[in-house]
Scaffold this motif. Structure first.
Motif, PDB file in Angstrom:
ATOM      1  N   ALA A  67     -10.360   1.930   6.672  1.00 12.96           N
ATOM      2  CA  ALA A  67     -10.017   1.094   5.522  1.00 12.96           C
ATOM      3  C   ALA A  67      -9.876  -0.336   6.020  1.00 12.96           C
ATOM      4  N   GLU A  68     -10.222  -1.295   5.182  1.00 15.00           N
ATOM      5  CA  GLU A  68     -10.242  -2.688   5.627  1.00 15.00           C
ATOM      6  C   GLU A  68      -9.470  -3.575   4.670  1.00 15.00           C
ATOM      7  N   ALA A  69      -9.197  -4.804   5.112  1.00 10.37           N
ATOM      8  CA  ALA A  69      -8.394  -5.749   4.342  1.00 10.37           C
ATOM      9  C   ALA A  69      -9.161  -6.273   3.129  1.00 10.37           C
ATOM     10  N   THR A  70      -8.408  -6.661   2.117  1.00 13.26           N
ATOM     11  CA  THR A  70      -8.966  -7.358   0.961  1.00 13.26           C
ATOM     12  C   THR A  70      -8.465  -8.803   0.993  1.00 13.26           C
ATOM     13  N   ALA A  71      -8.752  -9.547  -0.060  1.00 14.07           N
ATOM     14  CA  ALA A  71      -8.265 -10.923  -0.142  1.00 14.07           C
ATOM     15  C   ALA A  71      -6.768 -10.984  -0.415  1.00 14.07           C
ATOM     16  N   THR A  72      -6.188  -9.881  -0.872  1.00 19.07           N
ATOM     17  CA  THR A  72      -4.744  -9.822  -1.123  1.00 19.07           C
ATOM     18  C   THR A  72      -4.030  -9.404   0.145  1.00 19.07           C
ATOM     19  N   PRO A  73      -3.110 -10.211   0.668  1.00 20.13           N
ATOM     20  CA  PRO A  73      -2.413  -9.847   1.916  1.00 20.13           C
ATOM     21  C   PRO A  73      -1.780  -8.465   1.834  1.00 20.13           C
ATOM     22  N   GLY A  74      -2.087  -7.627   2.818  1.00 19.96           N
ATOM     23  CA  GLY A  74      -1.525  -6.290   2.893  1.00 19.96           C
ATOM     24  C   GLY A  74      -2.363  -5.225   2.211  1.00 19.96           C
ATOM     25  N   ALA A  75      -3.140  -5.589   1.221  1.00 18.10           N
ATOM     26  CA  ALA A  75      -3.925  -4.608   0.471  1.00 18.10           C
ATOM     27  C   ALA A  75      -5.141  -4.165   1.278  1.00 18.10           C
ATOM     28  N   VAL A  76      -5.525  -2.903   1.102  1.00 18.12           N
ATOM     29  CA  VAL A  76      -6.680  -2.358   1.810  1.00 18.12           C
ATOM     30  C   VAL A  76      -7.648  -1.723   0.813  1.00 18.12           C
ATOM     31  N   THR A  77      -8.892  -1.584   1.251  1.00 17.78           N
ATOM     32  CA  THR A  77      -9.910  -0.981   0.406  1.00 17.78           C
ATOM     33  C   THR A  77     -10.781  -0.065   1.252  1.00 17.78           C
ATOM     34  N   PHE A  78     -11.501   0.825   0.579  1.00 19.58           N
ATOM     35  CA  PHE A  78     -12.406   1.734   1.277  1.00 19.58           C
ATOM     36  C   PHE A  78     -13.536   2.140   0.344  1.00 19.58           C
ATOM     37  N   ASN A 110       3.093  -8.687   6.656  1.00 21.38           N
ATOM     38  CA  ASN A 110       4.061  -9.566   7.294  1.00 21.38           C
ATOM     39  C   ASN A 110       5.212  -9.990   6.397  1.00 21.38           C
ATOM     40  N   ASP A 111       5.273  -9.463   5.198  1.00 22.80           N
ATOM     41  CA  ASP A 111       6.397  -9.781   4.315  1.00 22.80           C
ATOM     42  C   ASP A 111       6.532  -8.668   3.290  1.00 22.80           C
ATOM     43  N   ALA A 112       7.558  -8.784   2.443  1.00 27.11           N
ATOM     44  CA  ALA A 112       7.841  -7.719   1.479  1.00 27.11           C
ATOM     45  C   ALA A 112       6.700  -7.535   0.486  1.00 27.11           C
ATOM     46  N   ALA A 113       6.087  -8.637   0.059  1.00 27.70           N
ATOM     47  CA  ALA A 113       4.994  -8.536  -0.921  1.00 27.70           C
ATOM     48  C   ALA A 113       3.788  -7.821  -0.333  1.00 27.70           C
ATOM     49  N   SER A 114       3.423  -8.157   0.900  1.00 28.32           N
ATOM     50  CA  SER A 114       2.269  -7.489   1.507  1.00 28.32           C
ATOM     51  C   SER A 114       2.576  -6.040   1.846  1.00 28.32           C
ATOM     52  N   ALA A 115       3.847  -5.732   2.137  1.00 30.18           N
ATOM     53  CA  ALA A 115       4.229  -4.330   2.354  1.00 30.18           C
ATOM     54  C   ALA A 115       4.017  -3.519   1.086  1.00 30.18           C
ATOM     55  N   THR A 116       4.406  -4.100  -0.032  1.00 28.56           N
ATOM     56  CA  THR A 116       4.194  -3.424  -1.321  1.00 28.56           C
ATOM     57  C   THR A 116       2.707  -3.269  -1.617  1.00 28.56           C
ATOM     58  N   ALA A 117       1.939  -4.316  -1.328  1.00 26.15           N
ATOM     59  CA  ALA A 117       0.485  -4.247  -1.564  1.00 26.15           C
ATOM     60  C   ALA A 117      -0.160  -3.178  -0.703  1.00 26.15           C
ATOM     61  N   PHE A 118       0.287  -3.065   0.545  1.00 32.21           N
ATOM     62  CA  PHE A 118      -0.260  -2.029   1.420  1.00 32.21           C
ATOM     63  C   PHE A 118       0.055  -0.645   0.872  1.00 32.21           C
ATOM     64  N   ALA A 119       1.319  -0.404   0.525  1.00 33.07           N
ATOM     65  CA  ALA A 119       1.716   0.912   0.027  1.00 33.07           C
ATOM     66  C   ALA A 119       0.970   1.266  -1.253  1.00 33.07           C
ATOM     67  N   ASP A 120       0.890   0.321  -2.177  1.00 34.01           N
ATOM     68  CA  ASP A 120       0.251   0.598  -3.468  1.00 34.01           C
ATOM     69  C   ASP A 120      -1.247   0.848  -3.312  1.00 34.01           C
ATOM     70  N   SER A 121      -1.934   0.003  -2.538  1.00 30.94           N
ATOM     71  CA  SER A 121      -3.385   0.154  -2.398  1.00 30.94           C
ATOM     72  C   SER A 121      -3.739   1.399  -1.590  1.00 30.94           C
ATOM     73  N   THR A 122      -2.958   1.697  -0.540  1.00 30.67           N
ATOM     74  CA  THR A 122      -3.237   2.897   0.254  1.00 30.67           C
ATOM     75  C   THR A 122      -2.995   4.157  -0.564  1.00 30.67           C
ATOM     76  N   TYR A 123      -1.933   4.153  -1.337  1.00 26.15           N
ATOM     77  CA  TYR A 123      -1.648   5.322  -2.179  1.00 26.15           C
ATOM     78  C   TYR A 123      -2.764   5.542  -3.197  1.00 26.15           C
ATOM     79  N   ALA A 124      -3.288   4.447  -3.741  1.00 22.18           N
ATOM     80  CA  ALA A 124      -4.397   4.575  -4.694  1.00 22.18           C
ATOM     81  C   ALA A 124      -5.623   5.197  -4.020  1.00 22.18           C
ATOM     82  N   LEU A 125      -5.892   4.806  -2.780  1.00 21.53           N
ATOM     83  CA  LEU A 125      -7.029   5.384  -2.052  1.00 21.53           C
ATOM     84  C   LEU A 125      -6.791   6.852  -1.716  1.00 21.53           C
ATOM     85  N   LEU A 126      -5.556   7.201  -1.372  1.00 27.72           N
ATOM     86  CA  LEU A 126      -5.234   8.607  -1.100  1.00 27.72           C
ATOM     87  C   LEU A 126      -5.492   9.466  -2.333  1.00 27.72           C
TER      88      LEU A 126
END
Length: 471
Positions: A210-221, A267-283
């Motif tokens: 999975a790789e980064a998107t333009a949104t900090p912390g968010a990932v795509t696949f 690196n911050d609370a917002a990107s942590a949320t973006a990571f969790a939300d985007s990864t969960y969507a991919l799962l």
């Protein structure tokens, strides 16, 4: 993990010695049990707090409870490495099963998030002031300490005098000793494979990446167009069906984030949320069983830990969380990757360190820089993790699958088996012998399945049968 044959810059022995030596010294402890607080992050409208409980006394501490007040307007959010009960603004954190017993000189910690600008006040540890001192007359407002089942605390520095705890978080129906392999979602000189064609020996398949998107912390696949073309057409729908096909055969499939060229930044609370939300969507979209953290360009343990806990809260306790750090990342418990593993060890499944592409490195004896590509190297470096806080069931040995898979540290699969024997049984060791055996050692990982198939499946066909012989 590498996508091409390009060599990784060899780390010099002097650098390894400097990093490895940084965590040898033991801290000085106060007399009696204490609990110290620090804000590890503050973003104005909220903050992250951490308490460290230290047993500075002469006898073992069996169970602990830290109680404190928060001012009106400050509320608690998520927390980790402790259990929580609250009455108004009075909060009590008690130990979990794996961190309740503290030998003299040992310490443990727990953390939490809070909203508001206040800080803890009126702190008590087991009814006594958190800074140490006599126990006050009970007033009925402080809950009694919860006594945890007797477990052995994780070691903080090697060599330890007692083994790490063995209580593991739930990991579904993963085998006790498992073989992990990475599957390429790209084309390179290795054989291209549809996911359904992964050899049967692999218990856990990590899809890279999975790789980064333009949104900090968010990932795509998505299925890589180059791979799809090399296979004569391979769609997302076919890939999704292949995930389910592997799962129906008893395998687990997880999504690996990052890789050598990955630039995912949490690196911050917002990107942590973006990571969790985007990864969960991919799962949910593809049916993955978990996530693998393979960030080779640095990470923030505080916010990645926050992200992984948020992801687990969404996905549930069966979520598999794996990591694939480089050797340099696991030389010191103070380093970011190692700290992340220790901070989330209550929900962590396995750490498969890449014991290759590193040059010579220090082992847990801190006496010598062992050359890569040897039993000594693998065992001495795995020993650091095993003696500095991770349970044996959380430690896997990551090795290349053969020629082409790495720039250095390639070993015959028989060397991997010897290292497993040395760690699990104390047999087939080289000149280095660990201070104890670790029968629960989790298994092995290889980069990669594609390279293994390219080289005749020698890694999987040699290591997988051997795993079933371990204690």
């Amino acid at each position: 993990m590498r996508r091409t044959r390009t060599l990784i810059l060899t780390l010099v022995t002097a650098c390894a010695a400097t990093v490895g030596a940084a965590w040898v010294a033991l801290p000085a402890f106060a007399v009696g049990a204490t609990a110290t607080f620090v804000k590890t992050a503050d973003w104005g409208t909220g903050w992250e707090g951490k308490y460290t409980i230290t047993n500075g006394g002469a006898s073992t501490l069996s169970g602990w409870a830290v109680t404190f007040d928060l001012p009106a307007g400050t509320t608690l959010g998520s927390y980790w490495d402790a259990l929580l009960t609250s009455s108004g603004q009075r909060h009590t954190f008690t130990n979990r099963s794996w961190n309740g017993t503290l030998a003299p000189g040992a310490s443990t910690s727990f953390g939490f998030l809070a909203t508001g600008s206040g800080s803890p006040a009126n702190c008590q540890l087991d009814g006594a002031p958190c800074g140490g001192g006599p126990t006050p007359t009970p007033t009925g407002t402080t809950p009694p300490a919860t006594t945890a089942p007797p477990t052995t605390p994780p070691a903080t520095t090697p060599p330890a005098t007692t083994p790490p705890p063995t209580t593991a978080p739930p990991t579904g129906d993963l085998p006790k000793h498992l073989l992990t392999g990475y599957w390429h979602n790209f084309d390179n000189p290795a054989v291209e494979l549809r996911l359904r064609d992964v050899p049967a020996e692999y218990d856990l398949v990590a899809v890279a990446f999975a790789e980064a998107t333009a949104t900090p912390g968010a990932v795509t696949f998505a299925v890589d167009p180059g791979l799809s073309a090399a296979l004569g057409g391979y769609s997302d729908a076919e890939f999704t069906a292949d995930v389910q096909a592997l799962r129906s055969r008893g395998r687990k499939v997880i999504l690996s984030v990052g890789g050598e060229t990955g630039r995912v930044a949490v690196n911050d609370a917002a990107s942590a949320t973006a990571f969790a939300d985007s990864t969960y969507a991919l799962l949910r979209r593809y049916g993955f069983d978990g996530v693998d953290i393979d960030l080779e360009n640095g990470l923030n343990p505080t916010y990645m830990g926050q992200a992984l806990r948020a992801l687990r809260a969404k996905a549930g306790p069966s979520l598999i969380i794996a990591m694939a750090p480089q050797t340099i990342d696991m030389q010191s418990p103070a380093a970011g990757y190692f700290k992340l593993a220790l901070d989330i060890r209550d929900i962590l499944t396995v750490v498969n360190t890449q014991f290759y592409n590193s040059g010579a490195m220090l082992g847990c004896d801190q006496n010598a820089a062992y050359p890569q590509g040897s039993v000594n190297f693998i065992v001495a470096l795995a020993c650091i993790q095993l003696e500095a806080g991770l349970r044996p069931d959380q430690v896997g040995l990551g090795l290349p699958a053969g020629p082409g898979a790495a720039g250095g540290g390639i070993v015959a699969p028989s060397v991997v088996n010897a290292a497993l024997d040395c760690l699990a049984r104390g047999t087939n060791c080289g000149s280095f012998r660990p201070p104890r055996t670790y029968p629960g050692i989790r298994g092995a990982m290889t980069w990669s399945i594609n390279w293994d198939v390219s080289n005749g499946n020698g890694f999987a066909r040699t290591v997988k049968p051997h795993l079933s012989t371990l204690p």
